[in-house]
Design a protein around this motif. Sequence first.
Motif, PDB file in Angstrom:
ATOM      1  N   GLN A 172       0.847  -1.191   0.000  1.00 36.82           N
ATOM      2  CA  GLN A 172       0.000   0.000   0.000  1.00 36.82           C
ATOM      3  C   GLN A 172       0.884   1.243   0.000  1.00 36.82           C
ATOM      4  O   GLN A 172       1.939   1.252   0.646  1.00 36.82           O
TER       5      GLN A 172
ATOM      6  N   THR B 221      -1.294   7.060   9.107  1.00 36.87           N
ATOM      7  CA  THR B 221      -2.096   6.207   9.983  1.00 36.87           C
ATOM      8  C   THR B 221      -3.559   6.198   9.568  1.00 36.87           C
ATOM      9  O   THR B 221      -4.203   5.138   9.512  1.00 36.87           O
TER      10      THR B 221
ATOM     11  N   GLN C  32      -4.170   4.150   6.646  1.00 36.72           N
ATOM     12  CA  GLN C  32      -4.163   2.733   6.970  1.00 36.72           C
ATOM     13  C   GLN C  32      -5.453   2.301   7.641  1.00 36.72           C
ATOM     14  O   GLN C  32      -5.981   1.222   7.360  1.00 36.72           O
TER      15      GLN C  32
ATOM     16  N   HIS D 125      -5.396  -3.361   6.316  1.00 38.33           N
ATOM     17  CA  HIS D 125      -4.672  -4.446   5.669  1.00 38.33           C
ATOM     18  C   HIS D 125      -5.062  -5.784   6.267  1.00 38.33           C
ATOM     19  O   HIS D 125      -5.401  -5.893   7.452  1.00 38.33           O
TER      20      HIS D 125
ATOM     21  N   GLN E  47      -1.483  -3.283  13.673  1.00 38.35           N
ATOM     22  CA  GLN E  47      -0.842  -4.053  12.608  1.00 38.35           C
ATOM     23  C   GLN E  47       0.658  -4.124  12.852  1.00 38.35           C
ATOM     24  O   GLN E  47       1.327  -3.106  13.013  1.00 38.35           O
TER      25      GLN E  47
ATOM     26  N   ILE F 228       4.247  -2.864   9.981  1.00 37.13           N
ATOM     27  CA  ILE F 228       3.511  -1.957   9.105  1.00 37.13           C
ATOM     28  C   ILE F 228       4.403  -1.435   7.985  1.00 37.13           C
ATOM     29  O   ILE F 228       3.939  -1.158   6.881  1.00 37.13           O
TER      30      ILE F 228
ATOM     31  N   ASN G   6       3.084  -0.731   4.138  1.00 41.35           N
ATOM     32  CA  ASN G   6       2.744   0.678   3.921  1.00 41.35           C
ATOM     33  C   ASN G   6       4.026   1.474   3.691  1.00 41.35           C
ATOM     34  O   ASN G   6       4.841   1.646   4.600  1.00 41.35           O
TER      35      ASN G   6
END
Length: 426
Positions: free
Chosen positions: A106, A160, A163, A168, A184, A187, A191
């Motif tokens: 991402q 953040t 996200q 995810h 998560q 990360i 990300n």
Amino acid sequence: MVKISTLAAFLATCASPTLAFIQNAPPTFSSSSSFSTRSGMTSLSQSTRTADDTVTSTTTASSTSATNAATPATTTPSTTANTMKSPKREKVIREPALWEYNFGLQDPQLPLPHGIQERISTPEKYFITEEQIQTLERDGVVHIKGVFDEEWVDYLRKATMYQVNEPHFWAFAGTASKLYDYIQRNIWQTNKAFANFYYHSAMGHVLAQCGRTDEIRVSTDLLMVNPNKGFKWHQDNQNGPITWEEGLRFWITMDETPADYGAPVYLKGSHFNTVVGEQAVFVDIEQEGLEAYKDQVAEFRTMPGDMLIWHPRTIHKVDGPEDGVWTTYRRVLGGTVAKAGTTYHDKTGSGGVLSDLGRHGLVEGDKLQSPFFPIVYPQFDKSEADDRDAGRVGRSPRDIVSKIGGLAGKASGDKFLSFFKVLGSR
């Protein structure tokens, strides 16, 4: 990046290496498919640096009040009772629907602060004092204020919230367990904005000074938004494939800590204790051998841009709101870094393996040098960053099966019972 189907999401929970194994009730999902926006979020309105590396922050928050346009001439008891009721507290983040989870890499495509050029500019620096380093060594924890300015805080908040709104797949178990509104691990692997933060911010420089080391690698990290249940006295054992002495724990805070809950509390000097085992999570501070530490309490009301750094053995807790409802944000980027000279320790068969589920090829005793544990100080490695961007760094289903398979048995059950005892607001 693709959306996963309902069936795929369900099957994914079987392989989720975060918290699926500790759920003691089936996960539930809200019927809503949308998230609330950042309403009510505190913001940095000004920040001023001082010579002792602190920052003075003024925060503002919106508030509303309701008034009645007219008052009835007569009021029944039931009406009075209704008007006296407190408004229902509602979460600022709603649980995602099953089909909202995403696979793959991402990229929020956020520009870096201060004119930094992605994957070109060298990391920033932030100098701390010898007194701060000695505080960490003596107390096992240090609060360093104002490491990151308003631009960096805004960058982290945007990363953040992206996200949270694009959850995810690897966050499913932790979010469904309701331990956090969103949580998560690793990360940075999925990300890109968080990877760029590690590569270019002063985080690595601060941690290198704290550890008196010339190299810092990310062992494992965790994006945490609003701890609903709170965590009682515990020590951290999810530090990646390293020992206590090879690592440093860190927190980077994006929001003002509420006055009544959410502030981390530490037992100063408890990293020197010799009675809490490596596999333990929950810590009974009344146990024999902790008498010298149980009253040495330090509480930190962190502000946006602050860092908390502590020894992995330091005993600590965080209290959540009593009703488990966060009406504001408490967003934290945390984790464990490894110092120079760290070697790989295979933790298969222990709870610690859950923060090491990548197929990196390292074996016991190898130097911890791999794109799976990226160097961030003195400078990121472009080849490691390229491997991350190409999707060659991440969790391996084969490793998940083989490593988690070693957790079966009574001994492991006892370890996870220790984890259950940690949960709770007080």
